[in-house]
Scaffold this motif. Sequence first.
Motif, PDB file in Angstrom:
ATOM      1  N   TYR A  12       2.443 -12.287  -5.368  1.00  8.26           N
ATOM      2  CA  TYR A  12       1.524 -12.136  -4.236  1.00  8.26           C
ATOM      3  C   TYR A  12       1.266 -13.480  -3.552  1.00  8.26           C
ATOM      4  O   TYR A  12       1.324 -13.586  -2.327  1.00  8.26           O
ATOM      5  CB  TYR A  12       0.203 -11.544  -4.734  1.00  8.26           C
ATOM      6  N   TRP A  34      -8.512  -8.631   6.296  1.00  6.07           N
ATOM      7  CA  TRP A  34      -8.811  -8.398   4.874  1.00  6.07           C
ATOM      8  C   TRP A  34      -8.086  -7.156   4.371  1.00  6.07           C
ATOM      9  O   TRP A  34      -7.597  -7.122   3.226  1.00  6.07           O
ATOM     10  CB  TRP A  34     -10.315  -8.239   4.665  1.00  6.07           C
ATOM     11  N   ALA A  35      -8.015  -6.135   5.211  1.00  7.43           N
ATOM     12  CA  ALA A  35      -7.360  -4.886   4.818  1.00  7.43           C
ATOM     13  C   ALA A  35      -5.875  -5.113   4.550  1.00  7.43           C
ATOM     14  O   ALA A  35      -5.313  -4.560   3.595  1.00  7.43           O
ATOM     15  CB  ALA A  35      -7.551  -3.834   5.908  1.00  7.43           C
ATOM     16  N   LEU A  36      -5.230  -5.919   5.390  1.00  3.80           N
ATOM     17  CA  LEU A  36      -3.806  -6.205   5.187  1.00  3.80           C
ATOM     18  C   LEU A  36      -3.584  -6.947   3.878  1.00  3.80           C
ATOM     19  O   LEU A  36      -2.731  -6.557   3.063  1.00  3.80           O
ATOM     20  CB  LEU A  36      -3.261  -7.035   6.351  1.00  3.80           C
ATOM     21  N   GLY A  92      -5.550  -7.069   1.353  1.00  3.86           N
ATOM     22  CA  GLY A  92      -5.928  -6.186   0.259  1.00  3.86           C
ATOM     23  C   GLY A  92      -4.892  -5.111  -0.003  1.00  3.86           C
ATOM     24  O   GLY A  92      -4.628  -4.755  -1.155  1.00  3.86           O
ATOM     25  N   ALA A  93      -4.276  -4.603   1.061  1.00  3.22           N
ATOM     26  CA  ALA A  93      -3.269  -3.557   0.907  1.00  3.22           C
ATOM     27  C   ALA A  93      -2.043  -4.086   0.171  1.00  3.22           C
ATOM     28  O   ALA A  93      -1.472  -3.394  -0.686  1.00  3.22           O
ATOM     29  CB  ALA A  93      -2.867  -3.011   2.274  1.00  3.22           C
ATOM     30  N   VAL A  94      -1.635  -5.303   0.492  1.00  5.02           N
ATOM     31  CA  VAL A  94      -0.488  -5.898  -0.195  1.00  5.02           C
ATOM     32  C   VAL A  94      -0.829  -6.132  -1.665  1.00  5.02           C
ATOM     33  O   VAL A  94      -0.008  -5.868  -2.556  1.00  5.02           O
ATOM     34  CB  VAL A  94      -0.066  -7.225   0.474  1.00  5.02           C
ATOM     35  N   ALA A 143      -3.013  -4.439  -3.406  1.00  9.96           N
ATOM     36  CA  ALA A 143      -3.077  -3.127  -4.041  1.00  9.96           C
ATOM     37  C   ALA A 143      -1.684  -2.595  -4.344  1.00  9.96           C
ATOM     38  O   ALA A 143      -1.442  -2.002  -5.401  1.00  9.96           O
ATOM     39  CB  ALA A 143      -3.830  -2.147  -3.140  1.00  9.96           C
ATOM     40  N   ALA A 144      -0.753  -2.808  -3.410  1.00 14.36           N
ATOM     41  CA  ALA A 144       0.623  -2.370  -3.629  1.00 14.36           C
ATOM     42  C   ALA A 144       1.235  -3.085  -4.825  1.00 14.36           C
ATOM     43  O   ALA A 144       1.932  -2.470  -5.645  1.00 14.36           O
ATOM     44  CB  ALA A 144       1.454  -2.628  -2.371  1.00 14.36           C
TER      45      ALA A 144
END
Length: 352
Positions: free
Chosen positions: A25, A176-178, A180-182, A184-185
Amino acid sequence: MLVVIGHLISTVRTDTELGFALYAYIYLFHMPAMIALSGLFSKPEVTPKAIASTVQLVVVWLAWEGIWAVLRGLVEGKHLSQSFLVSPAWTLWFLVSLATMRILLPYIARVRHPLALATGLALIAPLLPAIGVNFSAARTLAFLPFFVGAWLAREHGWLSGDWFMAPTRALRAGAWALLGAVAAAMAVLALLPGGLRGLWRIDRWLTHRDSYAWMFANAPVGGWDANGSGVAGWFGLAGGGILVGGLLMLLAAAMTLALLLIVSRTHSIATVWGARTLYVYLLHGVVVWALRESGVVDSIGELGWVGIVILTGISVGVAALLSTAVVSKVFRPIVEPRIDWLFRRDDASATR
């Protein structure tokens, strides 16, 4: 801070899925972000100040190559190898790449589509196995689009609008969503049978040191190995490598922009510490090396995911400590040496 974390967990990253996912990450975007920040404040004009700044990078690189040679000679008993100065020691590749990019920028800036040129070079270079770690050539070309793109953004005022200078809550939330999404993936893939590491050794792609042929042979994407023989195999390798490399580049660009959007615009202690980034970059290598050589990293790594959390906490502390004024005052001679004596008096005055 991300650099310190990545380096401290590097040798134990494959011991746990958390360590591998965290390392992958971080490496998706942390160096592209550092290169982009460097490009953001670079100019293609060959002024005395620009020349002095680039020469200082080279001087610091040479000085630290000597420091590493002495440390490894005294502690590890290693003698100078044939690759001394040709292959930069560990973290020093960044100084070589940054100096090279600054030298190239005045020429790249004169072409009609500089970003397209930089991107093309980045995607084509791994097709040539000869372009490797020597003088950090592979990494220089791999990260060149971020340097050139950030320079263009400043040159054309793409980041001067309120959307960037004072981003709205919605835009920050999207950033933040981007990120966080990475994350989470990565977490989901790490929890699958075999984990992320079993699916794809993405970490080998993110160091940008090797050719597409080597990466497909040693880090195939899932079950897809584009490394074939013959003409058809070469085209498959080229197409597959450019596709994977291009997607990783786009993701890194998006995450870099997201990182810049969430960074606070207010002045704080972090602002002051952030001005001493080079001290953290150069000095943390010695700290991490000492912790590795003493067995501390391996001992903590044996604790599994708890060890990764502990090493992350240590990294945060090291980054904060090396950002303090005391450290910069003590180590200024080897991190920011004065080089006015190298230039003629009129040029030296112009660099101040």
